[in-house]
Enzyme design. Structure first.
Site, PDB file in Angstrom:
ATOM      1  N   GLU A 275       7.458 -22.693 -36.486  1.00  0.00           N
ATOM      2  CA  GLU A 275       6.298 -21.809 -36.474  1.00  0.00           C
ATOM      3  C   GLU A 275       5.138 -22.686 -36.034  1.00  0.00           C
ATOM      4  O   GLU A 275       4.533 -23.395 -36.825  1.00  0.00           O
ATOM      5  CB  GLU A 275       6.115 -21.226 -37.883  1.00  0.00           C
ATOM      6  CG  GLU A 275       5.306 -19.972 -37.896  1.00  0.00           C
ATOM      7  CD  GLU A 275       3.869 -20.272 -38.187  1.00  0.00           C
ATOM      8  OE1 GLU A 275       3.090 -20.342 -37.215  1.00  0.00           O
ATOM      9  OE2 GLU A 275       3.540 -20.448 -39.366  1.00  0.00           O
TER      10      GLU A 275
ATOM     11  N   CYS B   9      -2.938 -20.293 -37.913  1.00  0.00           N
ATOM     12  CA  CYS B   9      -2.217 -20.201 -36.646  1.00  0.00           C
ATOM     13  C   CYS B   9      -2.332 -18.787 -36.104  1.00  0.00           C
ATOM     14  O   CYS B   9      -2.087 -18.552 -34.924  1.00  0.00           O
ATOM     15  CB  CYS B   9      -0.777 -20.652 -36.795  1.00  0.00           C
ATOM     16  SG  CYS B   9       0.054 -19.785 -38.065  1.00  0.00           S
TER      17      CYS B   9
HETATM   18  C1  UN1 Z   1      -0.362 -19.902 -40.745  1.00  0.00           C
HETATM   19  O1  UN1 Z   1      -1.529 -19.932 -40.351  1.00  0.00           O
HETATM   20  O2  UN1 Z   1       0.401 -20.882 -40.562  1.00  0.00           O
HETATM   21  O3  UN1 Z   1      -0.956 -14.163 -41.196  1.00  0.00           O
HETATM   22  C2  UN1 Z   1       0.221 -18.807 -41.516  1.00  0.00           C
HETATM   23  C3  UN1 Z   1      -1.673 -14.925 -41.826  1.00  0.00           C
HETATM   24  C4  UN1 Z   1      -1.143 -15.620 -43.045  1.00  0.00           C
HETATM   25  C5  UN1 Z   1      -0.214 -16.694 -42.682  1.00  0.00           C
HETATM   26  C6  UN1 Z   1      -0.685 -17.624 -41.641  1.00  0.00           C
HETATM   27  N1  UN1 Z   1      -0.575 -14.687 -43.970  1.00  0.00           N
HETATM   28  O4  UN1 Z   1      -2.798 -15.159 -41.490  1.00  0.00           O
END
Ligand code: UN1
Length: 508
Positions: free
Chosen positions: A263, A297
């Site tokens: 990821e 992310c």
């Molecule tokens: C991440 O930034 O690695 O969708 C995960 C979202 C969160 C998870 C992000 N629930 O913003």
């Protein structure tokens, strides 16, 4: 701050850290790292790093506990995870505060992060009673074919600073009900949060009489990360991090034909069409772009605005930035934008601003480092030409690129023209636009949202993305399959041995 550390029993941190509950390893003779509060650069604690021997011991212990854990019925494994969820509920406040102290996300998001752990624990409890495979039709008489799913072994989980505990839980809670044991390498920026979580969860595991089925290794990527990647005893490694890190891990794990769940970076965009509810658009974009100071992310990094609403919406968005941006102490409930994680991130922000200027970008809001001992920068809006090279990069800071489009087709063309493919959104009430966005010629991302933000995914869906985001899936839906091995079973309950494809092998 001290109350927080004390409550979770890590006051002795200055002298060392353990990877197993209750066994504190002295920091003597060990390398240490400092955990900093990014809001004021104060040292929270020094934490000793794992050595090669620590790694060896942890993996051996996880291999042993796997022998036991894999034979525990899945619903019983779920019962342990249920108790872990209850313990996390008790500690929500204290852990949420620690998340905020160490990674700088605002308190609402710190608490949300712990809630995400609780949610995935609850989800995993249900899953523990429904892990299932199909029964298939056999072409042979008195035969039955079915698929079953079995645990795979100790799995490795590498997490990033921006979700210092939730993403571990996405992996660990699922892996545990699947019957795996879990080795965790947290980000070196957020070791305290990891230690606290590890201690809280380990306590439940020990209380319930199970062996150490989880282990924590605070250590350098060059040691722990590489070892995990090369170690055939770890059949699967799940990594959240940058694209370059993910590429290295992928190659090393592939060299031994192991599995990965990756990821990696995102470069998420929202498309705002001419018919959009602009109030929804403005809230979704502000949360997506400024939330976690642009360090998710799933952060909204690009927006494509239809030319018919361009001026009107830009006005609204700039006013939203001016009205809602409260930069400051992330523990203060009024703050909406906490600090970046470290000086390196501030440097990246400055570097991106330089590049923006050379690519004819126009900074129309923000664009400055805040004069403060913490690592604060202003959330920034940049008008830029479609296709500008900087808009294809992920810079992990709150910079939002705005581009003008004249149709949904044009928006989609530029939307997809980046190497990353994590999250995306369209703001529209027009069914034709939203369905086009969701169709095979639409968004090429792992997550596609309509009338909501690119960030803030729930745990129930599978989380992950395409292209350089790495293709992995974590969290909900059938992501659990990544943590198990599939076995196809053929059972003959008859008195003869018919062969598949009608082959007659022995002619007598
Ligand atoms: C991440 O930034 O690695 O969708 C995960 C979202 C969160 C998870 C992000 N629930 O913003």
């Amino acid at each position: 701050m001290n109350d927080v550390l004390k409550k979770i029993g890590i006051s002795e941190l200055n002298s060392g850290v353990s990877y197993k509950l209750g066994e504190w390893v002295s920091a003597q003779g060990k390398q240490t790292i400092k955990s900093l509060n990014p809001a004021n650069q104060q040292v929270l604690a020094s934490v000793s790093l794992a050595t090669e021997q620590d790694y060896e011991q942890a993996v051996q212990s996880l291999q042993q506990s796997f022998q036991v854990w894999r034979m525990v019925p899945a619903p019983e494994r779920g019962e342990l995870v249920r108790k872990i969820g209850l313990k996390l509920r008790e500690n929500k406040e204290v852990l949420g505060k620690l998340v905020t102290l160490e990674c700088g996300k605002i308190i609402q998001e710190g608490l949300g992060e712990v809630q995400e752990m609780i949610d995935i624990a609850d989800y995993a409890v249900g899953l523990s009673r429904s892990l299932s495979g199909p029964t298939l039709q056999s072409e042979r008489r008195q035969h039955r074919i079915l698929e079953q799913w079995l645990p795979i072994g100790p799995v490795g989980v590498v997490t990033a600073f921006n979700f210092p505990v939730a993403v571990w839980a996405w992996n660990a809670m699922i892996a545990l009900v699947c019957g795996d044991t879990v080795l965790w390498k947290p980000s070196s920026q957020t070791p305290l949060t990891a230690i606290a979580t590890h201690r809280i969860v380990s306590e439940v595991i020990t209380e319930q009489g199970y062996p150490d089925i989880i282990a924590l290794m605070v250590g350098a990527g060059s040691l722990v990360g590489n070892k995990m990647s090369d170690d055939i005893r770890i059949p699967m490694v799940s990594v959240t991090g940058s694209i370059p890190t993910g590429k290295k891990v992928a190659q090393r794990v592939a060299a031994r034909l192991g599995r990965t769940i990756l990821e990696l970076g995102g470069n998420n965009a929202a498309i705002v069409m001419e018919d959009a509810d602009l109030e929804i658009a403005r809230r979704a974009i502000f949360f997506g772009a400024v939330g976690t100071a642009g360090q998710r992310c799933t952060t909204t990094r690009r927006i494509f605005l239809h030319e018919k609403i361009y001026d009107q919406f830009m006005d609204k968005l700039i006013r939203a930035y001016q009205q809602w941006t409260v930069i400051g102490d992330p523990l203060d409930e009024k703050t909406t934008c906490g600090p970046l994680i470290n000086q390196g991130a501030v440097d990246q922000y400055l570097h991106a601003l330089d590049k923006i200027k050379t690519q004819n970008g126009k900074i129309i809001q923000g664009g400055k480092v805040v004069d403060n001992p913490g690592f604060y920068v202003e959330p920034t809006i940049v008008e830029i030409e479609k296709g500008a090279p900087i808009t294809k990069e992920e810079t992990f800071v709150p910079i939002l690129y705005v581009m003008k489009v004249s149709s949904v087709e044009e928006a989609l063309q530029y939307h997809n023209d980046v190497p990353q493919g994590l999250s995306s959104a369209i703001i529209t009430n027009n069914l034709r636009y939203s369905e086009k966005f969701l169709s095979a010629q639409g968004s090429d991302c792992g997550i596609a949202n309509v009338n909501t933000s690119t960030s803030g995914a729930e745990i129930g869906g599978a989380f992950g993305g395409e292209k350089e985001t790495g293709g992995g899936r974590e969290s909900g839906s059938d992501a659990w399959k990544g943590y198990m091995r599939r076995q196809t079973v053929s059972i003959n309950y008859g008195e003869e041995l018919p062969l598949a494809q009608g082959i007659e092998f022995i002619k007598d």
